[in-house]
Scaffold this motif. Sequence first.
Motif, short mmCIF file in Angstrom:
data_model
loop_
_atom_site.label_atom_id
_atom_site.label_comp_id
_atom_site.label_asym_id
_atom_site.label_seq_id
_atom_site.Cartn_x
_atom_site.Cartn_y
_atom_site.Cartn_z
N VAL A 1 3.14 6.71 11.54
CA VAL A 1 2.15 6.05 10.71
C VAL A 1 2.29 4.54 10.91
O VAL A 1 3.37 4.01 10.80
N GLY B 1 5.09 11.12 2.25
CA GLY B 1 4.22 9.95 2.22
C GLY B 1 4.89 8.69 2.74
O GLY B 1 6.04 8.72 3.16
N ALA C 1 0.85 -1.19 0.00
CA ALA C 1 0.00 0.00 0.00
C ALA C 1 0.88 1.24 0.00
O ALA C 1 2.06 1.17 0.34
N LYS D 1 0.31 0.61 10.28
CA LYS D 1 -0.76 -0.11 9.60
C LYS D 1 -0.55 -1.58 9.87
O LYS D 1 0.44 -2.16 9.40
N GLU E 1 0.66 5.72 0.76
CA GLU E 1 -0.16 6.80 1.26
C GLU E 1 0.57 8.09 0.96
O GLU E 1 1.72 8.26 1.36
N SER E 2 -0.09 8.98 0.24
CA SER E 2 0.52 10.28 0.00
C SER E 2 0.03 11.25 1.07
O SER E 2 -1.16 11.27 1.40
N CYS E 3 0.92 12.02 1.63
CA CYS E 3 0.53 12.97 2.68
C CYS E 3 0.79 14.40 2.24
O CYS E 3 0.82 15.32 3.04
N GLU F 1 1.21 9.45 -5.48
CA GLU F 1 1.86 8.20 -5.09
C GLU F 1 2.97 7.78 -6.06
O GLU F 1 4.04 7.33 -5.64
#
Length: 608
Positions: free
Chosen positions: A402, A420, A317, A404, A319-321, A327
């Motif tokens: 972060v 990200g 996966a 997950k 994730e762009s922040c 991405e």
Amino acid sequence: MTRERWVEVGRILITGLIAFLYWRQLVPLPVLLVAVAIGLYPLVKTGLLDLIHEKKVGTEIFVTIATLVAVLGGETVAGAVLMVIILIAEFIAELNTDRARASIKSLVGSVPQVALVRTTSGEQTVSLDKLQVDDIVLVRAGEKIPVDGHVKSGAASVNEAPITGESLPKDKVAGDLVFAGTVVASGALDIQTEKIGVDTTFSRIVALVENAEAKQAPVQKLADKVAAWLIPVVFVFLIVVYLVTRDVRMIVTLMIFTSPAELGLATPLVMIAAIARAARSGILIKGGLYLELLAKVDTMVFDKTGTLTANKPEVVAMESCNADFPETEILRLAAAADRLSAHPLAKAVVTHAQRQNINVPEPEKYEQLQGRGVSATIEGRAVLVGNAALLRESGVSLESAVEKGGQTPVHVAVDGQFVGVIFVADTLRPGAREALANLRASGVKRIIMLTGDNAATARAVATELGVDDIRADLMPEDKVAAISELQKQGHRVAMIGDGINDAPALAKADVGIAMGGGGTQAALEAADIVLMTDDLSKIASARAIARRAYRTVQENLFVGVGVVHVLGITAALMGWIGPIEAAIIHLGPDVLVFVNSVKLLRVRIPGV
Ligand code: ADP
Ligand code: MG
């Protein structure tokens, strides 16, 4: 047989013959004395050399003194025969040691001395010393590969057993790495030469096995120490016996059994045999020292990424922040930064980018920051890829860590801005759970996992594996500290790592074991034991061999040396045997120690 060996055979025959003739009264005493002098010459020489250089009194000195005592005390025939028998025993022992060494070399095999090179004018056989890096070498079915290099073209199935101990052939196509000493089973390959001769992985393995003898196990040092300490005791004992009995024959007989020679022989042969045995199953052990330490280890510390995991890490996966960085752009920059890194997570990132057909640029500058990630300059921008600590350390603000569910986050920052996260799922190596269970069964009391990854991921892996303790978010130096803390608590610690980010910890542990299958030179250098197949079950195999070897050493010392000598001394004191019988019986422990040691090459060891 070498020339020196033939000279020895001649010496034995001459002294033996003259002793026989003297016994039959066919030659006068002076002739026998000359023969004794000829026989004693090599013994006196090595004996004195040992005494001067190593400050140790070996069998040679003992036999010399025993022979002289016998001859001067009037037991001339006994003295001469005794000397001949000892010369024969030494000769056999030397031949056997030579053979044991030769068998190690044949186990590891050899590399061809010529290569078939493609040149502009066709193919040409070139001797290895003329070969150059980048030459294209052609290897066909049934032939041994002469160099380390990447496959340029062709396809083949290659038996890599000489390097990995793994007998199932591996398929090799363009781009794959192949090793000198391995055999093309079918197909043919054009290989671009990278390493030749002593630089090849194979040569390094052979050199390691050959040098292994130099790293003596502590029990061997102990045996030498005991031998040194025994000598004065023995002399006092003999003098006392002589004063009481005035019996020269008995003194000569006793001398044969009080020589501490096999004490020195009991260990090295076992260690050579065990190292050879391990090498055959793809386990490289750099010395007898590590065999003994591994046998005694009670705590095992595992690195996580690349050791317990890294079966095939995959990006799962992203994730762009940061709105400016979609991405694909994050992936493109991260892959560029990670391109040159050997870290398993880096490979996952690069592979993922390639699968998405992203054009990954070359970094202008690149630095691997041990245990945290990488820092690179790409298209003029400063890119950081790694764990949260790396970003924080460089002043990048991260609102919250972060996480997950059990996946490893790889953070990306560009020009000081957090942009990200790339999530990598890193599955366990197959058989990891059973491997740890087997280690416990072999007496390992604590199994601990150390990782530079975050605690959540570490916990997920730990529950799956059943380890006793985890320490997460560690820098390489924290891993070293964790190990020395365990050592201070009195544990004997083995550290198992992949050599990436954990070389200092491997060096700090009592025994450092590295996964070497990836071919990382770092692992080969830093570790005491290298697993050429990256197979965790080999740790239990190595331990089984180590424990077996240690037990064999004990058997040799106690049964081969202790018991036989105690019985011999008793029999001599009781007057049951004379010097000649003693010299013959004395061959027993030599043979026993030898047979028991060489047995290690063949005996069944569970899991090996
Ligand atoms: P472990 O101790 O579990 O073997 P490492 O010390 O190798 O882990 O790495 C610790 C952390 O550093 C990883 O979880 C990862 O976030 C980060 N890291 C290290 N090297 C790299 C790299 N080349 N690319 C991306 N992340 C990296
Ligand atoms: Mg690692």
